[in-house]
Design an enzyme around this catalytic site. Sequence first.
Site, PDB file in Angstrom:
ATOM      1  N   LYS A  10     -13.862 -17.447   7.215  1.00 40.19           N
ATOM      2  CA  LYS A  10     -12.609 -17.437   7.976  1.00 40.19           C
ATOM      3  C   LYS A  10     -11.869 -16.127   7.741  1.00 40.19           C
ATOM      4  CE  LYS A  10      -8.478 -20.388   8.605  1.00 40.19           C
ATOM      5  NZ  LYS A  10      -7.808 -21.621   8.139  1.00 40.19           N
ATOM      6  N   SER A  44      -6.757 -25.020  11.392  1.00 44.49           N
ATOM      7  CA  SER A  44      -6.828 -23.654  11.890  1.00 44.49           C
ATOM      8  C   SER A  44      -8.183 -22.982  11.622  1.00 44.49           C
ATOM      9  CB  SER A  44      -5.730 -22.822  11.207  1.00 44.49           C
ATOM     10  OG  SER A  44      -5.921 -22.802   9.780  1.00 44.49           O
ATOM     11  N   SER A  87      -6.665 -28.116   7.552  1.00 46.82           N
ATOM     12  CA  SER A  87      -7.222 -27.068   8.410  1.00 46.82           C
ATOM     13  C   SER A  87      -8.728 -26.893   8.316  1.00 46.82           C
ATOM     14  CB  SER A  87      -6.541 -25.725   8.110  1.00 46.82           C
ATOM     15  OG  SER A  87      -5.203 -25.746   8.533  1.00 46.82           O
TER      16      SER A  87
END
Length: 501
Positions: free
Chosen positions: A67, A162, A186
């Site tokens: 990420k 996210s 997330s």
Amino acid sequence: MLQQLKSGGCSVQELYTLCLNRVQMIKSLNAYITLTNKISQVQLEESAQRYMKGIPRPMEGIPIAVKDNFCTKNTKTTCASKMLENFIPTYNATVVQRLLDSGAILMGKTNMDEFGMGSGTTESIFGPTRNIWGSHLIQEVNSNSEEAFSTPPDDFYISGGSSGGSAVAVASGSCTVALGSDTGGSVRNPASYCGVVGFKPSYGSLSRYGLIPLVNSMDVPGILARTVGDCRSTFDIIKGWDPKDSTTLQRPLNKSKLKKTSSKLSKLCVGIPKEFYCPELSSEVSEAWRDVADLLENCGFRVVQVSLPHTSYSIACYSVLNPCEVASNMARYDGLRYGYRATGKNLNSTESLYAATRSQALNQIVRGRILAGNYFLLKENYDKYFVQALKLRRLIYEDYVKLWSTGVDLLLTPVTLSDAPLFSEFNQKDSRAQSADQDYCTQPANMAGIPALSLPVRLSKRNLPLSIQLMAPHFDDETLLDVAELLEKELNFPQPTVKEA
């Protein structure tokens, strides 16, 4: 996948080529922000040499994605924000470094909501990430479903957030394992929507050094993979104390409570919290939740209904604590030291430079949380909001402590309230309302610092993944993984078949 490499089922070159081809095939899904082909080629050559010499490292040749809020040396780390669009760190985050040292191959940095503030990976300056489920890229799995793949033109199913980019990267097969960050769900939220395993370890078991912070007291690096086994292998590599992060603890994890007996598995007690039955919960998720509870009971577990009385207040508490810590963390982005800096004739004071830089480089959601956090932290509001939220968080934490003391070993809950919504449906609510819906079942685990895992169960009528969540006491990560692995074998969730070009 690691076992296949070790057993010779496939070569490291074959696995890398397959993943590289998938990266190209899924470009339309927008899962990656930055591809690291030059770096991965060097890592591939080293891995191939080590296999030839018979000295592979624990994760040798395993393609990973990271990420884009984990620092990666000499590779852009943007947090999907204009503020850090050209930021290139000089070091690797600890968890990234440990994976690379163990032989992993970095395929790229994945898309996310700007600075992790969002629930759909729809708030990135690079555009939204699309879910591979319901897209034209996979073959139909459930042909009996009349609603399957009826995606309207110019619409798509969201990937969740996210860490949606990491979830889609794993679900598509463009990598074996991906790192995400989990502040209020997330990792588990996109894992649920994309039909992969999403694991949030205990707070303090993984280093946050090099993870660009959102909410320091809740942020945990998380792991996304297709199987629980791959999650466990990755966790074994990256867990443990880090002298660079004072929140990591110098203590081993508890041993698993799950033991085999002559006939059935040890009778662990699984709690079903009644507060997670909320009005917005879809009938499909509720049915899947009930069926998994029945399955555990048939496997020899004791299943009981339990209560966590302060769960309904958890979202309100999170909505205060999150922006307070965000306001503190975002103060570093001032346009002076690094990141985006506004230019113009009227920037004749530090205050005007700050204002212009932030208004131009941060989206409305990020600016809104900064404003809310600073409001809650004003002298006249501090006791009324921030201190009260801290007291409420303590009550939420104590709910779990009391529950574990009664002999409950695990909790079984939903992850999300439904299968993945369409982008057009998701956009009908603002970010605050979406957070209340999307994080309802997940963020209490972050409040309490306990491990939690999202596991895909079955497909919905729309041919989209449905998942359940397991939670365990602090540092009982091994028990959580063992039970998840048991369920995984029993459930046999169908993996999507990506159409070859």
